[in-house]
Design an enzyme around this catalytic site. Structure first.
Site, PDB file in Angstrom:
ATOM      1  N   CYS B 324      39.579  30.065  34.094  1.00 48.49           N
ATOM      2  CA  CYS B 324      40.652  29.331  33.075  1.00 48.49           C
ATOM      3  C   CYS B 324      40.034  29.022  31.739  1.00 48.49           C
ATOM      4  CB  CYS B 324      40.639  27.884  33.829  1.00 48.49           C
ATOM      5  SG  CYS B 324      41.619  27.712  34.952  1.00 48.49           S
ATOM      6  N   ASP B 325      39.001  30.384  31.502  1.00 42.48           N
ATOM      7  CA  ASP B 325      38.588  30.124  30.108  1.00 42.48           C
ATOM      8  C   ASP B 325      39.274  31.212  29.065  1.00 42.48           C
ATOM      9  OD1 ASP B 325      36.725  30.461  27.857  1.00 42.48           O
ATOM     10  OD2 ASP B 325      35.260  29.467  29.029  1.00 42.48           O
TER      11      ASP B 325
END
Lengths: 376, 376
Positions: B324-325
């Site tokens: 999720c980066d």
């Protein structure tokens, strides 16, 4: 920097850099979010710092959790939160991981395309899905890439597809960019959201929820607005765009929840000059990009650094980490002012490091161990 | 990609990305270096891949080792090499780590300033030191920063200081930049080196060794010159600048020793478009910047990617990792051409990944485990 952290560090004798995180600050942050956004559910972004004690505290306080993987879901369950307080917020999931999450009781999933909807329909039938939309990250210290989310114009189709496949088209999400310093930046995404709500209502699908994402800043060197200002601005925009039909809302603070709760203690390993007439000194620490300070990448996050010599005259220093890797330089484009009296062996305190430090550590690049962490 | 790796992967049933490294390729690489530079000692840069089986093979073949930390020194000793085959090549060392290395038998240390010399004089008396000098990284795919080394004009003072403090001023080192595609780039650093040799000889100090560093490339998408070409160019420059008094030389290959020995198998997790009229597809893998592919940073290293659909028509894809980066995007500025027929669930093979992959893995960012590694 709290008294409790100072006291802990005074009695520490172990070698090597470490993070110390004060749970009382996390508790204060949680309560500030709850108070500023009383009708909004808080989903802590576990990736910011999945320490079991942080998760247990937040579970006790009633927080929900935004997770990125099955491992994070398991960590949250182990901390005592039930599965109905978990969102699988990653838009990129293997179908077998969706099935695992479903088996663990998770019923809320993020999507941003039809292919992901189809996986969820097969592996987690009947679940709630929210569609992430792209929004520009203006005003963020770290605008996000286009990696997550679809164009707002595509969202109705994605959610209609979910509805058709027996899922509950539950709502929308967006992210205004990390370390977002402007509380007004939620407004345009909320306007897009209200349009999608109307579009789907016309197709007979009633959305219920807007996930306001994260982006809530922590204080590094510059002041940031208080959580209260964000709450007010967001409520104002909700009123403006949704009128009396304000949807259920959730937020996903990560940095804003734990960033200012942590301080890293590190040591100066070497101070040198590259040539006699060099205008900057090089200061090498025992921590760098590969054992905790990955967010200095492109010098995006500029951490406050305290030393025992604060107040003495300063000079510009390039700050670098301990590895044999040439990219392991923290601040060079814009050198850091540090006291001239700083010495090899001096301790430095790097503030605002409770989020996105321990978990970015490498497994042991160059033989340097991952960042140690103490939660007090 | 070797037959042995293909065979291993055919029988693998475990989930998740993995690196497979073929020791026979490492053996071939070691022998190519020995043959191309017959009078040069090979110090394998352990940081590139410290897998015990790699270290054991190289120890058996007679290699020496360039280490960055006490942990790496211990790994080399555990692999069966004696301490006299170890260089502590990091210019940034805590004095207590120098003392630990000395206690383990290490007698060869890198320095680039007087302060580091003083630590070594106290903690490792009588040892040999070599001074790293800065040189420009022109021609390298990944030029190094100014982090390591001093201006050549400062080196005589550093080495004279070592001599005065009872250390053996042994020689010089430099690094021409990672993935250096031009064999002629060693020439100007060798010219600087010969001048420093002369300068110190006039002060009554006889240097004996030039450490030619690493920089030897591995083949990614573009062809690179053979090791033989590097050997010839370096020997030519040594002759030119040192005449009949060619010093002892060492090289520190890392990427050049193990890069082409490894292949990563990964899986396509999601394929999507951000909007209907988007010109690129997004292809998300189960491996990204935080579990193995850190060297895609700034899209510096462009790995060859093989699929079961090679030969089919291709289209431009943005390639991204599973976290999720938002920075976990591999190739976006310059999209990657991949087969249109590639599907969710397809396996991809990422070649040239034997170096600088496993150890860059985070401890578990987003709950994704570090890259698994199989050495065969």
């Amino acid at each position: 920097m709290t008294d409790r952290i100072q006291q802990f560090l005074r009695s520490r004798t172990e070698d090597g850099p470490c993070l110390v995180l004060d749970l009382e600050v996390v508790r204060d942050n949680y309560q500030a979010f709850s108070k500023a956004l009383p009708d909004t559910r808080v989903f802590y972004a576990v990736k910011a710092n999945p320490d079991p004690q942080v998760l247990e505290l937040l579970a006790r306080l009633g927080s929900c959790f935004d997770t990125a993987s099955v491992v994070e879901i398991q960590q949250v369950l182990a901390a005592g939160a039930s599965a109905d307080r978990i969102s699988f917020g990653n838009t990129i999931k293997k179908e077998r991981d969706i099935a695992r999450a479903y088996a663990l009781g998770v019923r809320l999933f993020a999507v941003d395309c039809e292919a992901e909807v189809e996986k969820i329909a097969r592996a987690a039938p009947g679940s709630r899905v929210f569609c992430r939309i792209l929004c520009d990250g203006e005003g963020a210290e770290w605008p996000l890439s286009r990696k997550f989310g679809c164009a707002p114009s595509l969202a109705p189709r994605v959610l209609e597809h979910a509805h058709r496949l027996g899922l509950q088209a539950f709502g929308l999400s967006f992210h205004v960019g990390s370390q977002q310093r402007n509380p007004l930046m939620w407004d345009s995404a909320l306007r897009s959201s209200s349009e999608i709500f109307k579009d789907l209502a016309e197709r007979g699908i009633t959305l219920q929820m807007v996930n306001l994402g994260g982006g809530f800043p922590t204080k590094y060197l510059r002041d940031v607005p208080a959580v209260k200002a964000y709450g007010e601005a967001i409520f104002h925009s909700l009123r403006k765009h949704f009128g009396n039909k304000i949807p259920e809302t959730i937020i996903e603070p990560g940095r804003g929840m734990v960033g200012n709760a942590g301080v890293i203690e590190a040591e100066v390993v070497l101070i040198s000059k590259k040539s006699e007439d060099d205008s900057v000194k090089w200061v090498y620490l025992d921590i760098g990009k590969f054992n905790g300070l990955a967010e200095t990448m492109d010098e995006m996050i500029r951490y406050p650094i305290r030393t025992a010599f604060d107040g003495d005259a300063c000079e510009p220093c390039v700050l670098a980490g301990p590895t044999c890797d040439s990219v392991d330089v923290l601040y060079e484009k814009d050198p850091y002012l540090l006291p001239i009296s700083l010495e090899i062996g001096s301790k430095v305190l790097i503030e605002g490091t409770g989020a996105y430090t321990t978990m970015y550590s490498s497994v042991g690049f160059n033989g340097f161990p991952p960042l140690k962490s103490y939660v007090i």
